[in-house]
Enzyme design. Sequence first.
Site, PDB file in Angstrom:
ATOM      1  N   ASN A 243       0.852  -1.183   0.000  1.00 43.41           N
ATOM      2  CA  ASN A 243       0.000   0.000   0.000  1.00 43.41           C
ATOM      3  C   ASN A 243       0.893   1.239   0.000  1.00 43.41           C
ATOM      4  O   ASN A 243       1.874   1.296   0.748  1.00 43.41           O
ATOM      5  CB  ASN A 243      -0.892   0.018   1.245  1.00 43.41           C
TER       6      ASN A 243
ATOM      7  N   HIS B 118       6.552  -1.613   3.537  1.00 46.23           N
ATOM      8  CA  HIS B 118       6.330  -3.016   3.913  1.00 46.23           C
ATOM      9  C   HIS B 118       5.539  -3.721   2.828  1.00 46.23           C
ATOM     10  O   HIS B 118       4.656  -3.146   2.201  1.00 46.23           O
ATOM     11  CB  HIS B 118       5.622  -3.132   5.260  1.00 46.23           C
TER      12      HIS B 118
END
Length: 124
Positions: free
Chosen positions: A96, A109
Amino acid sequence: MDNCIFCKIAAKQIPASVVYEDDELLAFKDINPAAPVHLLVIPKQHIATLSDCTDAQAPLLGKMLALAPQLAAQHGIAVQADAEGERSGGYKTLINAGPDGGQEVYHLHLHVYGGPRPWRGLGT
Ligand code: AMP
Ligand code: ZN
């Protein structure tokens, strides 16, 4: 980076369920799993978001993604094929980026999540 929760996990200042570590990367279990297996792969170095990455980070990003099938195999969610070539198992990989991308933690991440369905998954 001060006040970054994933930097603190990388520095072992706060606990996490670590499943993989090398000199550049750390992988640990997501605290709020969206699937039977939900892991996060982070660089130990603080990079706030995928949007801060350029060609210079291509090897690091490749290493993060290439870790996904290894983690999936270790956690029983690898893609399998039977003698007829019928596939089963599997998982998703997701990064994201930014508010409209649903990013909540501003330390790069990669989500690796999956396992036997049903599961809620992430976002839309
Ligand atoms: P994102 O929305 O892509 O920024 O995802 C952030 C993810 O980090 C969410 O799935 C959270 O459940 C997860 N998360 C937040 N804090 C922790 C923590 N301390 N340990 C493990 N996972 C966390
Ligand atoms: Zn950080």
